[in-house]
Scaffold this motif. Structure first.
Motif, short mmCIF file in Angstrom:
data_model
loop_
_atom_site.label_atom_id
_atom_site.label_comp_id
_atom_site.label_asym_id
_atom_site.label_seq_id
_atom_site.Cartn_x
_atom_site.Cartn_y
_atom_site.Cartn_z
N GLN A 52 0.83 -1.21 0.00
CA GLN A 52 0.00 0.00 0.00
C GLN A 52 0.87 1.26 0.00
N ASN A 56 0.79 4.12 -2.84
CA ASN A 56 0.43 5.50 -2.48
C ASN A 56 1.49 6.50 -2.92
N PRO A 68 -4.83 6.78 3.58
CA PRO A 68 -4.33 6.24 4.85
C PRO A 68 -2.80 6.22 4.86
N TYR A 69 -2.24 6.46 6.03
CA TYR A 69 -0.78 6.49 6.15
C TYR A 69 -0.22 5.10 6.44
N TYR A 70 0.78 4.69 5.67
CA TYR A 70 1.47 3.42 5.91
C TYR A 70 2.96 3.72 6.08
N LYS A 90 -13.00 -4.63 9.43
CA LYS A 90 -13.53 -3.32 9.81
C LYS A 90 -14.93 -3.13 9.26
N ASP A 571 2.62 12.78 5.06
CA ASP A 571 1.96 11.99 6.09
C ASP A 571 2.54 12.30 7.47
#
Length: 759
Positions: A52, A56, A68-70, A90, A571
């Motif tokens: 991911q 991104n 979303p931050y990875y 989720k 991020d």
């Protein structure tokens, strides 16, 4: 050509110990191991996160800031990594406009069908959308529900207008808003509202745009009167209302949501609802159970629209195949459970034409009966056969069985885990000497000694949701397991009807434990207060000094142990606090000791180590219960937001173990548990019963069912096909029941374990 394997070298995320592993592409690989062994650290925090993250990074900083931050995982190298989709547990978000029909795109196909085949013709497919102004009901705006004001909460009928009868803020005595009613000349301002005639009360509450004749000179020159309820709706309840945002708490006290009286919850206006196919409007279709809608679609014949009808039928079949036939397309997505959400995500991916993708699943068996798991397995194989790689983190034996490749993590949990203890095929796993292999292929027997009932708890005439006037006797003083396929009514019977009729029961349900960066095992269990007092007494200082949320906190990181840096178009970055080196406390606090350990060293102890360290029974007894449910390897200071679902479930269970003559209702306690942990769980449940408690467990696990004293099986199917008690009795008798799906799968399970002989 690319490599046929994904190569991971030197993975050290969380408890991983420099793991190197080679995983085949375009195969199903199941990752097994006890909770905390490192499965999620390898699959989600290393492989999934890196895939991911790299994807991104291909976007602009503007877009990345909204994704979303990875963080970059602690790993030396990952080679031949595909783009991944993580399909987790989720719950789906969304709002009142997001439904099962819209999220699966089935509603879009229904709209197309009605625009082409419906009679009379009312427009093209877009007008059948309840989000389109041309199609939505004007009264509710396409939501199907309207806000209504509770008059009894709005006014005090024992007061007059002069005494402040209107209870909503801003309408108090001497306010300018109340003057619009007192100066209107319409009312006796000293008369109690209880003595108002119906006409007077309606005038006060509901009248709108009424031209006044005898208003006071101070009244606005327009002379137009507006009742209390229209005034509140205009000023406070509209979505764009600024005042409404300022009075949310007060509004919640007087406003309730109810079915729209105009469209009766159908969301669409009368013109759109006049269009019908085979006598049904489009909202009739969305209100049906999916399995009923499938039957209806099968009854429609149109050569010109065969492609559209077949597409709808195929999507509905897939929903039924994952055990969701009991849902309806108008069900709001925010009401779906984690398991239901995950299965819908699976169905969405089946409709994708993408290939060479890595799909990562987080325990797709959760909440599913073996009957439903059979269906899930077929879909997982379909994803593989389309040319994709499928990773599954799983404990369930039926899903492990379909693996082309197995990666077993261990040997144990926490600091004693983090290694690959086996790689190979399912057949090769049988010969492995790992915790998973030993428990997966061991023999299973029914209990040799069944407890006798000490009376009965009765649920009478239960009709909630799909229950069909169910009355059942549940034996006291024994372990009862309630089973049935997903949607059969077992949760409704136990978690809702039983709990309602017996409100004093201890209900350990699936509601999430509140977690944050500042909460940990010590704070959640309540022992941290005692620990801080012991340190304070030993060193003759205040106990607040040993709280990382109070005086003792490191001033740089405020007791978090990490520093979070917000960057405008980048991020958020978190790093270990240099000031305290991640210890959370000021240096002066760490100088104080208790039995040779400072507060940081105590919080770094595992539950097992801490139980031996503390002699104070207020602490050691709690730690003993945490060990008992199988989380002795977790440190006292580990943040709860880093624990797995299984660990949180057991933490919650341990906090409820009061062990005095109570009625316990426990919802699927094997969620997230390794097969070796189930034996430990059964000891906890048996201990509860042996101490005089009655324990009722909702469960699918065959290992739990075989160890029950009593079984109640719901079914036969789901939704409208469920809601009845199919079987009541001791576990060994259910395998002879011809109508019980649970009995059928339990018999197969025990035959596979070579316990029963074919009859």
């Amino acid at each position: 050509m690319g490599q046929d394997y994904i190569l991971i070298s030197g993975a050290r995320e969380k408890n991983l110990k420099n793991v190197t592993v080679r995983i085949p592409k375009k195969k199903i690989t199941v990752f097994t191991g006890v909770s905390g062994s490192g499965k999620s650290s390898l699959v989600f925090d290393t492989i999934g996160a890196e895939s991911q993250r790299q994807l991104n990074e291909t976007y602009s900083s503007y877009i990345r800031n909204r994704l979303p931050y990875y963080g970059e995982p602690d790993v030396d190298k990952i080679e031949s990594l595909p783009v991944s989709f993580v399909i987790n547990q989720k719950r789906m978000g969304g709002n009142a406009r997001s439904t099962v029909g819209t999220i699966t795109d089935i509603y879009s196909m229904l709209r197309l069908l009605y625009s082409r085949m419906g009679n009379p013709f009312v427009g093209y497919s877009d007008v059948f959308s309840f989000n389109n102004p041309k199609g939505m009901c004007e009264r509710c705006g396409g939501i199907g529900k309207v806000k209504t004001i509770d008059v009894d909460a709005l006014i005090d009928k024992d007061k007059s207008l002069n005494e402040g009868a209107i209870l909503f803020p801003g309408f108090g005595v001497n306010s300018w808003r109340i003057s619009r009613y007192i100066d209107s000349g319409l009312f006796d301002n000293s008369k109690k509202l209880r003595d108002f005639s119906k006409e007077e009360l309606d005038l006060l509450l509901y009248e709108n745009n009424y031209k006044l004749k005898n208003q006071a000179p101070s009244y606005p020159k327009s002379g137009v009167y507006e009742g209390i309820i229209p005034r509140i709706e205009r000023s406070f309840l509209r979505e764009e209302s600024r005042e409404g945002k300022n009075y949310r708490k007060e509004i919640s006290k007087i406003v309730t949501k109810g079915v729209c009286p105009v469209c009766e919850g159908k969301r669409l206006n009368n013109l759109i609802l006049s269009c019908k196919v085979e006598g049904k409007d489009i909202s009739d279709c969305t209100a049906m159970q999916i399995d009923e809608l499938f039957k209806f679609m099968c009854s429609i014949h149109s050569p010109t629209l065969k492609t559209v009808i077949d597409t709808i039928k195929q999507s509905l079949e897939q929903m039924i195949s994952v055990g969701l036939g009991y849902l309806s397309l108008d069900r709001e997505t925010v009401t779906l459970s984690g398991g239901e959400s995950q299965r819908i995500k699976i169905v969405k991916q089946l409709g994708s034409s993408l290939s060479d993708v890595l799909y990562i699943f987080d325990e797709p068996s959760i909440g599913l009966h073996p009957y439903n798991i059979d269906k899930i397995n077929n879909l997982l194989k379909l994803l593989r056969d389309k040319g994709n790689t499928v990773f599954i983190v799983e404990h369930d034996p039926d899903i492990i069985k379909i693996a082309d490749h197995v990666v077993d993590m261990g040997p144990f949990a926490g600091t004693r885990g983090g290694e690959v203890v086996f790689e190979g095929s399912y057949d090769e796993l049988k010969g492995a000497n790992t915790l998973t292999a030993r428990n997966l292929f061991n023999k299973v027997h029914f209990k040799s000694s069944i407890r006798k009932a000490k009376g009965y708890i009765e649920v009478k005439n239960a009709t909630l949701h799909n229950l069909k006037n169910v009355s059942v006797k549940i034996p006291k003083g024994v372990l009862t397991v309630v089973t049935g396929v997903a949607g059969s009514g077992k949760s409704t019977l136990v978690n809702e009807e039983l709990v309602r009729q017996y409100p004093d029961c201890i209900n350990i349900n699936q509601k999430e434990v509140h977690v944050s960066k500042r909460s940990n095992i010590a704070t959640f269990s309540g022992i941290f207060d005692y620990i801080r007092k012991l340190f304070a007494k030993e060193n003759h200082v205040k106990s607040s000094l040993f709280s990382y949320n109070s005086e003792g906190a490191c001033p740089v990181c405020k007791g978090l142990g990490k520093v979070y840096i917000e960057l405008a178009f980048m991020d958020t970055v978190s790093t270990k606090c240099d000031a305290c080196e991640g210890k959370r406390y000021k240096d002066e606090v760490l100088k104080y000791e208790y039995c040779g350990k400072n507060i940081d060293e105590v919080l770094r102890m595992t539950v097992e180590e801490a139980r031996k360290f503390f002699v104070d029974t207020r602490i050691s007894d709690v730690l003993g219960r945490l060990e008992e449910v199988g989380i002795g390897y977790i440190t006292l200071g580990q943040s709860l937001d880093t624990l797995s679902g299984g660990e949180l479930q057991r933490l919650k269970l341990s906090s409820e173990l009061k062990m005095k003559g109570n009625l316990y209702v426990i919802d699927e306690p094997t969620t997230g548990l390794h097969i070796s942990d189930i034996e430990r769980l059964m000891k906890v449940l048996d201990c509860l019963v042996d101490k005089g408690n009655t324990v009722i467990v909702i469960e699918h696990s065959m290992d739990v069912i075989t160890k029950a004293d009593w079984v109640i099986d719901m079914g036969l199917g789901a939704g409208q096909d469920g809601g009845e008690v199919i079987f009541e009795g001791i576990p060994c008798d259910i395998i002879e029941s011809k109508s019980s799906l649970t009995g059928k799968y339990l018999k197969k399970y025990m035959l596979d374990k070579n316990i029963l002989k074919n009859k």
